[in-house]
Design a protein around this motif. Structure first.
Motif, PDB file in Angstrom:
ATOM      1  N   PRO A 159       0.817  -1.219   0.000  1.00 51.80           N
ATOM      2  CA  PRO A 159       0.000   0.000   0.000  1.00 51.80           C
ATOM      3  C   PRO A 159       0.851   1.271   0.000  1.00 51.80           C
ATOM      4  O   PRO A 159       0.486   2.272  -0.630  1.00 51.80           O
ATOM      5  N   LEU A 160       1.985   1.241   0.685  1.00 48.43           N
ATOM      6  CA  LEU A 160       2.856   2.414   0.691  1.00 48.43           C
ATOM      7  C   LEU A 160       3.474   2.648  -0.680  1.00 48.43           C
ATOM      8  O   LEU A 160       3.592   3.790  -1.123  1.00 48.43           O
ATOM      9  N   GLN A 161       3.851   1.575  -1.348  1.00 45.95           N
ATOM     10  CA  GLN A 161       4.417   1.735  -2.690  1.00 45.95           C
ATOM     11  C   GLN A 161       3.417   2.403  -3.629  1.00 45.95           C
ATOM     12  O   GLN A 161       3.798   3.239  -4.445  1.00 45.95           O
ATOM     13  N   ARG A 162       2.160   2.077  -3.490  1.00 46.07           N
ATOM     14  CA  ARG A 162       1.137   2.732  -4.320  1.00 46.07           C
ATOM     15  C   ARG A 162       1.055   4.225  -4.001  1.00 46.07           C
ATOM     16  O   ARG A 162       0.827   5.045  -4.882  1.00 46.07           O
ATOM     17  N   MET A 163       1.291   4.585  -2.751  1.00 45.96           N
ATOM     18  CA  MET A 163       1.235   5.991  -2.345  1.00 45.96           C
ATOM     19  C   MET A 163       2.398   6.795  -2.928  1.00 45.96           C
ATOM     20  O   MET A 163       2.312   8.019  -3.032  1.00 45.96           O
ATOM     21  N   TYR A 164       3.470   6.121  -3.320  1.00 42.70           N
ATOM     22  CA  TYR A 164       4.598   6.841  -3.903  1.00 42.70           C
ATOM     23  C   TYR A 164       4.203   7.540  -5.207  1.00 42.70           C
ATOM     24  O   TYR A 164       4.852   8.488  -5.623  1.00 42.70           O
ATOM     25  N   GLU A 165       3.119   7.121  -5.823  1.00 42.74           N
ATOM     26  CA  GLU A 165       2.652   7.730  -7.068  1.00 42.74           C
ATOM     27  C   GLU A 165       2.013   9.095  -6.851  1.00 42.74           C
ATOM     28  O   GLU A 165       1.643   9.772  -7.814  1.00 42.74           O
ATOM     29  N   SER A 166       1.912   9.555  -5.619  1.00 43.95           N
ATOM     30  CA  SER A 166       1.280  10.835  -5.303  1.00 43.95           C
ATOM     31  C   SER A 166       2.009  11.996  -5.968  1.00 43.95           C
ATOM     32  O   SER A 166       3.232  11.987  -6.114  1.00 43.95           O
ATOM     33  N   GLU A 167       1.256  13.011  -6.339  1.00 46.35           N
ATOM     34  CA  GLU A 167       1.854  14.244  -6.863  1.00 46.35           C
ATOM     35  C   GLU A 167       2.422  15.098  -5.740  1.00 46.35           C
ATOM     36  O   GLU A 167       3.225  15.997  -5.986  1.00 46.35           O
TER      37      GLU A 167
ATOM     38  N   THR B  91      13.925   3.899  -7.441  1.00 44.62           N
ATOM     39  CA  THR B  91      13.223   4.858  -8.306  1.00 44.62           C
ATOM     40  C   THR B  91      13.231   6.245  -7.669  1.00 44.62           C
ATOM     41  O   THR B  91      13.436   7.256  -8.360  1.00 44.62           O
ATOM     42  N   ALA B  92      13.042   6.298  -6.363  1.00 42.57           N
ATOM     43  CA  ALA B  92      12.975   7.576  -5.655  1.00 42.57           C
ATOM     44  C   ALA B  92      14.301   8.333  -5.679  1.00 42.57           C
ATOM     45  O   ALA B  92      14.320   9.542  -5.438  1.00 42.57           O
ATOM     46  N   LEU B  93      15.391   7.670  -6.000  1.00 42.95           N
ATOM     47  CA  LEU B  93      16.675   8.368  -6.136  1.00 42.95           C
ATOM     48  C   LEU B  93      16.617   9.415  -7.246  1.00 42.95           C
ATOM     49  O   LEU B  93      17.376  10.383  -7.231  1.00 42.95           O
ATOM     50  N   GLY B  94      15.705   9.242  -8.198  1.00 42.86           N
ATOM     51  CA  GLY B  94      15.550  10.180  -9.303  1.00 42.86           C
ATOM     52  C   GLY B  94      14.335  11.085  -9.158  1.00 42.86           C
ATOM     53  O   GLY B  94      13.942  11.750 -10.114  1.00 42.86           O
ATOM     54  N   ASP B  95      13.727  11.113  -7.979  1.00 46.63           N
ATOM     55  CA  ASP B  95      12.543  11.934  -7.747  1.00 46.63           C
ATOM     56  C   ASP B  95      12.867  13.408  -7.994  1.00 46.63           C
ATOM     57  O   ASP B  95      14.007  13.844  -7.845  1.00 46.63           O
ATOM     58  N   SER B  96      11.856  14.179  -8.353  1.00 44.59           N
ATOM     59  CA  SER B  96      12.059  15.609  -8.609  1.00 44.59           C
ATOM     60  C   SER B  96      12.324  16.397  -7.325  1.00 44.59           C
ATOM     61  O   SER B  96      12.887  17.490  -7.390  1.00 44.59           O
TER      62      SER B  96
END
Length: 179
Positions: A44-52, A78-83
């Protein structure tokens, strides 16, 4: 706290809280799921990573880093490349805690005070002992120590010799001493 200390259904109730319309509530629920430590919270937390919302992504990455197992590695990488830089920082620290060196480029930036001075937007509050740049530096130093990477040694040496924060200099010296 661990999930075995919770009443039955507590993790499920927290997961339901991820749908709350208030982002502050969702952030608190995400933090709680990380603190509980139940691997059932990973998906469920991984799905939340898609948040804007970068604040939600930041807390998701933090919480995933606290949870056991390796199922969240892909999301952390993936989050290493987050904006958002602080999402990247949480990912690099979480991966380092797992012994994963994928975040070394991000950690290198976390150990660069001049980069942080251009990036960190929270103001220092010396009257309250709050120095957001030093906080990021200390997180980076601790993560670098955990990885024990030769690639990060020059940055740690620079901090040990010349950083304006005594705490940062001491932490860098300790990290270098552990090598």
């Amino acid at each position: 706290m661990c999930s075995s200390d919770l009443p039955p259904g507590a993790v499920g109730a927290l997961v339901d809280g991820l749908q709350d319309p208030d982002s502050d509530v969702r952030i608190a629920v995400i933090w709680a799921l990380g603190a509980v430590g139940d691997p059932a919270a990973v998906a469920p937390l991984q799905r939340m990573y898609e948040s804007e919302d970068a604040g939600i992504r930041k807390m998701v990455v933090y919480a995933l880093g606290r949870l056991p197992g390796d199922a969240q590695r892909g999301t952390l990488e993936t989050a290493l490349g987050d904006s958002a830089p602080d999402v990247q920082w949480n990912a690099a620290v979480a991966l380092a805690e797992r012994g994963n060196p994928a975040g070394i480029p991000v950690l290198r930036r976390m150990l660069d005070r001049s980069y942080l001075e251009r990036t960190v937007t929270r103001a220092a509050r010396p009257d309250q002992g709050i120095d957001p740049i030093a906080e990021v530096l200390l997180s980076g130093v601790h993560a670098a120590a955990r990885l024990n990477s030769a690639e990060l040694r020059p940055a740690l040496e620079t901090l040990r010799r010349a950083d304006r924060s005594l705490k940062v200099r001491e932490a860098a010296a300790e990290a270098l001493g552990s090598r």
